[in-house]
Design an enzyme around this catalytic site. Structure first.
Site, PDB file in Angstrom:
ATOM      1  N   TYR A   1      -3.387   2.003  -0.407  1.00 59.22           N
ATOM      2  CA  TYR A   1      -3.550   0.467  -0.393  1.00 59.22           C
ATOM      3  C   TYR A   1      -5.404   0.681  -0.314  1.00 59.22           C
ATOM      4  CZ  TYR A   1       0.899   0.205   2.571  1.00 59.22           C
ATOM      5  OH  TYR A   1       2.212   0.402   2.439  1.00 59.22           O
TER       6      TYR A   1
ATOM      7  N   CYS B   1      -4.471  18.314  -3.631  1.00 61.16           N
ATOM      8  CA  CYS B   1      -5.200  17.907  -5.010  1.00 61.16           C
ATOM      9  C   CYS B   1      -4.770  16.799  -6.192  1.00 61.16           C
ATOM     10  CB  CYS B   1      -4.366  19.674  -6.033  1.00 61.16           C
ATOM     11  SG  CYS B   1      -4.200  20.987  -4.893  1.00 61.16           S
ATOM     12  N   GLU B   2      -5.435  15.663  -5.908  1.00 62.63           N
ATOM     13  CA  GLU B   2      -5.420  14.537  -6.428  1.00 62.63           C
ATOM     14  C   GLU B   2      -6.595  14.104  -5.793  1.00 62.63           C
ATOM     15  OE1 GLU B   2      -3.075  12.859  -7.033  1.00 62.63           O
ATOM     16  OE2 GLU B   2      -1.940  14.517  -7.089  1.00 62.63           O
TER      17      GLU B   2
ATOM     18  N   GLU C   1       7.991  -9.622  15.613  1.00 54.95           N
ATOM     19  CA  GLU C   1       8.292  -8.133  15.102  1.00 54.95           C
ATOM     20  C   GLU C   1       6.784  -7.579  14.678  1.00 54.95           C
ATOM     21  OE1 GLU C   1      10.463  -8.855  11.640  1.00 54.95           O
ATOM     22  OE2 GLU C   1      12.438  -9.976  12.475  1.00 54.95           O
ATOM     23  N   PRO C   2       6.278  -7.315  15.492  1.00 56.47           N
ATOM     24  CA  PRO C   2       5.088  -7.270  15.305  1.00 56.47           C
ATOM     25  C   PRO C   2       4.572  -5.233  15.349  1.00 56.47           C
ATOM     26  CG  PRO C   2       4.916  -7.748  17.640  1.00 56.47           C
ATOM     27  CD  PRO C   2       6.185  -7.798  17.092  1.00 56.47           C
ATOM     28  N   GLY C   3       4.396  -4.968  13.985  1.00 49.09           N
ATOM     29  CA  GLY C   3       3.914  -3.062  14.265  1.00 49.09           C
ATOM     30  C   GLY C   3       3.073  -2.945  14.455  1.00 49.09           C
ATOM     31  N   ARG C   4       2.076  -3.377  13.262  1.00 52.23           N
ATOM     32  CA  ARG C   4       0.337  -2.759  13.638  1.00 52.23           C
ATOM     33  C   ARG C   4      -0.172  -3.171  14.610  1.00 52.23           C
ATOM     34  NH1 ARG C   4      -2.111  -1.760   8.582  1.00 52.23           N
ATOM     35  NH2 ARG C   4      -0.382  -2.284   7.362  1.00 52.23           N
TER      36      ARG C   4
HETATM   37  C1  LIG Z   1       7.286  -3.833   8.338  1.00 53.22           C
HETATM   38  C2  LIG Z   1       7.463  -5.567   9.313  1.00 53.22           C
HETATM   39  C3  LIG Z   1       7.484  -5.970   9.498  1.00 53.22           C
HETATM   40  C4  LIG Z   1       5.831  -5.043  10.845  1.00 53.22           C
HETATM   41  O1  LIG Z   1       4.711  -5.299  10.110  1.00 53.22           O
HETATM   42  P1  LIG Z   1       3.604  -5.424  11.037  1.00 53.22           P
HETATM   43  O2  LIG Z   1       2.234  -6.083   9.956  1.00 53.22           O
HETATM   44  O3  LIG Z   1       3.742  -4.192  11.839  1.00 53.22           O
HETATM   45  O4  LIG Z   1       3.496  -6.107  11.622  1.00 53.22           O
HETATM   46  C5  LIG Z   1       8.017  -6.664  10.775  1.00 53.22           C
HETATM   47  N1  LIG Z   1       9.211  -7.252   9.925  1.00 53.22           N
HETATM   48  C6  LIG Z   1       9.555  -6.474   9.218  1.00 53.22           C
HETATM   49  C7  LIG Z   1      10.613  -6.913   8.567  1.00 53.22           C
HETATM   50  C8  LIG Z   1       8.856  -6.019   8.237  1.00 53.22           C
HETATM   51  O5  LIG Z   1       8.945  -5.351   6.700  1.00 53.22           O
END
Ligand SMILES: *Cc1c(COP(=O)(O)O)cnc(C)c1O
Length: 434
Positions: free
Chosen positions: A331, A358-359, A288-291
Site C-alpha cells: 500500500y 529478494c524483491e 466494525e473497527p479493525g485498525r
Molecule cells: C476490513 C473491514 C473492516 C475493518 O476495517 P478497518 O479499516 O480496519 O477499521 C470492517 N468491516 C468490513 C466489512 C471490513 O471488510
C-alpha cells in the site's frame, strides 16, 4: 494515544523494556500493548454514548487468539470475513452470538458453520448470496439472520487498495438497487431481515466521507425499519490511525499541540459527528473497527544486520521483511522506524531501511533519517498492530514471526516463532519421485 515511550534511553511498551523482549525471543517479533487496545476500545465506546451499540472488532486486522480474548473480555464482539476468522473467535474462548460475517465470497460450508454457531447477522454482498444462504438455512431447518451491505458510492479519500465504497468496487449492493434486493430477500422463507450494513474503506482520516455515507444510508435504514422491522444498522469500520508521527502521538500533548483542523480523526470527533445522525433511527448501531483498535497498539521489533553503503545511498538491512509486514510494499504505507536504544549523541543517518527478501519492494522506508545504528542493534517499526501478522507469509522460506503481548510489567509469547519443521510439515514428496 498509546503506551510506547522512552524511559531513559530505552523504548518501553507499558512497563516492559522492548530490548529485553528482543533479546529473549529474538526478532522479528510483534509486540502488542494490552493497555493501548483497552484504551482504544474504551474511548470509542465512550464516544458512542446515547446509542444502543455493539462494537465488532474486525479480526482480519489482528487475529491472534490472545488479542481476540482480550477484546472479548471487554465485551467486544467480532466481524469476520471467513469461517477461519469465525473459528478463531471460538478458539479464543468467545461465542459469536453478537458477531457478524462479511465478505463477497462466502462458501456453503462457511455459511453452515456460521449458522451452527448462531451468529448475529450475515452481511450479504450480492443477490446470489441471498439465495445461497436461504438454501443452506433451509437444509438445516433454521432461519438465517441477514443484513444487506449497501454500497453508498462515496469516495473514502484513502489509498485505492483499501477503498471499498464506490460503485466500481466489488463490495455490497448499490444503494439504488438495495430496495429491490430487500424486496427479494423478504420472499425467501429461510431468511430473517435483521439489518443493513455499509463499510466504505479503511484508514479514513477525514470525517467528510463517513458523514456523507451515514447521511446517504440512514434514511434507507429508517425505511427498512418501518417496512421489515430491521433492528440494526452497521456503519462498518475504517477509522484511521496516525502513522507519520506514530511515537509522538502516544502523548496527549502531541494532540493538544495541533490546531483542531490538523488533528487526525479521533473517536471523540467521530462519535460527535455520527451519534446525532444515528440516534433518531432507534436502531442498534454496529461498528466494525479493525485498525483503530489495534494499529497503534503494536510494533514490529527487528534487528539491524548490515549497514551497506551503496552508490550515494545507504541501506540499513534488517531481519524483518515484506513477508512479515507487507503494508509498505503493498500500500506504499508509511511506518515510523525508531531505535530501541535512543542515543542523542550519535549523528543521524539517511538510509533506505530494507529487509532481506529478494524483491526491490522489500523496503520499509525510503531515504529515512534515523539515528545511526549498527549491526546487532534493534529497531521498532511503529504502528504495526493492524494488518501486520495477519497478512504475513513465508516468502523466501522465512518462518512466521513471533508475537508477544504486554500488560503492565508482564509479557508473554502469544505466538511462538515458527520452526523449519512446522513450515514444511504439510508438504509431501510423492512416491513417483522417490
Ligand atoms: C476490513 C473491514 C473492516 C475493518 O476495517 P478497518 O479499516 O480496519 O477499521 C470492517 N468491516 C468490513 C466489512 C471490513 O471488510
Amino acid at each position: 494515544m498509546h503506551h510506547f515511550r522512552y524511559i531513559g534511553q530505552n523504548l518501553n511498551c507499558e512497563s516492559v523494556d522492548l530490548a529485553e523482549v528482543a533479546r529473549l525471543y529474538g526478532t522479528p517479533t510483534y509486540v502488542y500493548s494490552a493497555a493501548t487496545m483497552a484504551d482504544n476500545y474504551n474511548r470509542l465506546a465512550s464516544s458512542l454514548k446515547g446509542l444502543d451499540f455493539q462494537i465488532c472488532f474486525a479480526n482480519k486486522a489482528n487475529a491472534n487468539l490472545a488479542v481476540l480474548r482480550h477484546f472479548s473480555n471487554m465485551g467486544c464482539a467480532f466481524e469476520f470475513a471467513s469461517a477461519g476468522e469465525l473459528q478463531r473467535v471460538i478458539a479464543a474462548g468467545s461465542d459469536v452470538k453478537q458477531s457478524v460475517f462479511a465478505g463477497v465470497g462466502k462458501t456453503e460450508a462457511e455459511i453452515k458453520v456460521a449458522l451452527e454457531n448462531q451468529i448475529y447477522s450475515f452481511h450479504v454482498e450480492s443477490e446470489p448470496e441471498l439465495a445461497r444462504i436461504n438454501h443452506v438455512a433451509g437444509k438445516m431447518g433454521v432461519k438465517a439472520p441477514i443484513a444487506i451491505r449497501v454500497n453508498p458510492d462515496v469516495d473514502a479519500h484513502t489509498h485505492a487498495k483499501i477503498s471499498t465504497g464506490k460503485s466500481e468496487h466489488k463490495f455490497g449492493i448499490p444503494l439504488k438497487f438495495a430496495a429491490a434486493a430487500y424486496e427479494a430477500a423478504s420472499k425467501y422463507p429461510h431468511l430473517t431481515l435483521k439489518g443493513v450494513q455499509m463499510h466504505i474503506g479503511s484508514q479514513m482520516t477525514e470525517l467528510g466521507p463517513i458523514v456523507e455515507a451515514v447521511k446517504k444510508v440512514a434514511p434507507f435504514a429508517a425505511e427498512l425499519k418501518t417496512k421489515y422491522g430491521i433492528s440494526h444498522f452497521s456503519i462498518g469500520g475504517g477509522i484511521g490511525i496516525v502513522y507519520k508521527d506514530a511515537l509522538a502521538s502516544g502523548q496527549a500533548s502531541w494532540w493538544d499541540s495541533l490546531p483542531e483542523s490538523q488533528r487526525p480523526l479521533t473517536p471523540e470527533t467521530y462519535g460527535a459527528a455520527v451519534v446525532p445522525l444515528l440516534q433518531p433511527l432507534g436502531l442498534k448501531i454496529v461498528l466494525e473497527p479493525g485498525r483503530f483498535l489495534v494499529g497503534n497498539a503494536g510494533v514490529l521489533l527487528t534487528r539491524v544486520e548490515y549497514l551497506k553503503h551503496g552508490n550515494g545511498k545507504n541501506f540499513l538491512i534488517v531481519d524483518a521483511g515484506m513477508n512479515d509486514l507487507v503494508r509498505p510494499a503493498m500500500y506504499d504505507a508509511y511506518h515510523e522506524v525508531v531505535a530501541l536504544h535512543k542515543d542523542t549523541t550519535r549523528p543521524s543517518l539517511v538510509a533506505d531501511i530494507v529487509g532481506p527478501v529478494c524483491e526491490s519492494s522489500d523496503c520499509f522506508a525510503k531515504e529515512r533519517s534515523i539515528q545511526e545504528v549498527g549491526e546487532g542493534e534493534y529497531l521498532a517499526i511503529m504502528s504495526a498492530g493492524a494488518y501486520g501478522k495477519t497478512m504475513a507469509c513465508r516468502y523466501n522460506a522465512r518462518p512466521l514471526a513471533a508475537e508477544v503481548l504486554v500488560k503492565g510489567s508482564s509479557f508473554e509469547l502469544v505466538c511462538v516463532r515458527e520452526t523449519f519443521e512446522q513450515m514444511t510439515s504439510l508438504e509431501r514428496i510423492p512416491a513417483f519421485l522417490k
